[in-house]
Design a protein around this motif. Structure first.
Motif: not given
Length: 375
Positions: A135-141, A328-343
């Motif tokens: 199962i692919t889980l929601p993104a972790v940013y 993001r409102s504190h000056g952070f910007f997104r660099t990657r999105a990871h998509h965890p899996t669960m077996v």
């Protein structure tokens, strides 16, 4: 080659240690015996009958040529706590790749461990998990907030990010010789200074961060008060936090509780990168009372202040959309999105995971995400 696939025992460690040196090269010292014992032997969430450890190995005679390890954990699934494991340290020697060793190792683990989760992974590991009906889980940013840059740092960062992309790596080297990093820093640093001035002028609340040697009963009480917000989560109780952040033999974690009028309303774990890494600060885990965005926002600002100008950037990761919007409102910007899996083969558990897949709390505290990354 005639391979044996099996779970390792303590007495296999010398052969595993030789494999780690051969497979990981410059990274091998950071996967040494002290970390190995902490992660797999002294881990309080895994049982070790018959001296077995949660590491599965592929043997060519007495030589280890591949391994997949499992970092034992517990997962709260709605109102039950289940044993589970994070898939970590997936590695097959280059000379032995292409023969399905990784798939055979993963399949052997899936027969023994009912719930297997992977947060960050190579494409080959994802393909193996998908072959096992993951199962692919929601993104972790993953987010970054720049502090102060210089030309050398920019070159090191870009070289690291393009290490396995020869064409881009060549362009980075060409840009380094042309002084791109120096020019970029000269242009960006005034903007960062202006941003920080506005942040310092903003009104602060009543939250204080107090450094602690270990997490205690107040952290347990905090976790009990908010765990209902997450149908699926690794419990952030004191037992887990102390094993993860006090007992880890390699990382220099700093542990803080957030207090308001003497009452614990949150905690945060911070780390300044080691000298062999990029000069970053890492916000490894951050939890607040009722996960209130206002409290988290104050804790974030206090964490940024704690790092000061000793780091060039600050890293943070979250699976919670509201927290992502806040950082993001504190000056952070997104660099990657990871998509965890669960077996997981159990149909009842699979249905629960699928139905509640959007209520995971995941951060750099999970998996073995926060480890030494050579620059």
């Amino acid at each position: 080659m005639t391979l044996e696939i099996r779970q390792a025992r303590l007495q296999d460690y010398p052969a595993i240690a030789a494999f780690i040196v051969e497979a990981y090269g410059a990274l091998a010292p950071y996967k040494g015996q002290d970390r190995w014992h902490w992660q797999f032997v002294d881990n309080p969430f895994g049982l070790r009958p018959d001296n077995r450890v949660p590491v599965w190995i592929a043997l060519d005679g007495t030589r280890v040529v591949g391994q997949i390890a499992v970092q034992p954990t517990e997962i709260k699934v709605v109102d039950q706590v289940k044993p589970a494991g994070w898939i970590v340290d997936v590695m097959v020697l280059p000379s032995c790749r292409g023969g399905g060793i990784g798939q055979r190792l993963y399949a052997a683990i899936a027969e023994e461990v009912a719930i297997l989760i992977t947060l960050t992974m190579a494409p080959a590991t994802r393909r193996i998990a998908e072959h096992l009906n993951a199962i692919t889980l929601p993104a972790v940013y993953q987010f970054s907030r720049w502090r102060r840059l210089n030309g050398q740092l920019v070159r090191r960062y870009l070289a690291m990010r393009t290490e396995h992309r020869p064409r881009w790596h060549g362009l980075v080297e060409l840009g380094g010789h042309a002084g791109f990093g120096d020019l970029f820093s000269v242009l960006v640093n005034p903007l960062l200074s202006a941003r920080d001035s506005r942040s310092q002028a903003a009104k602060r609340g009543q939250i204080q961060l107090v450094e602690v040697a270990e997490f205690g009963a107040d952290t347990d009480n905090l976790w009990r008060s908010i765990q209902h917000k997450y149908a699926i989560v690794v419990p952030r109780d004191a037992a887990f936090l102390n094993w993860r952040f006090r007992d880890c033999p390699q990382m220099s974690y700093r542990r803080f509780v957030a207090r308001n009028d003497g009452r614990t309303v949150g905690y945060v774990v911070l780390r300044r990168a080691e000298t062999v890494e990029l000069p970053q600060g890492i916000i490894v885990d951050m939890v607040a009372e009722q996960q209130a965005i206002g409290i988290l926002s104050e804790m974030l600002e206090l964490s940024i202040d704690w790092f000061g100008d000793t780091v060039s950037s600050i890293e943070f990761a979250t699976s919670i959309p509201e927290v992502a919007a806040m950082v993001r409102s504190h000056g952070f910007f997104r660099t990657r999105a990871h998509h965890p899996t669960m077996v997981c083969a159990d149909p009842v558990l699979r249905r629960l995971f699928s139905d509640h897949r959007n209520t995971w709390l995941l951060s750099k505290a999970d998996h073995d995400w926060d480890q030494i990354h050579l620059a």
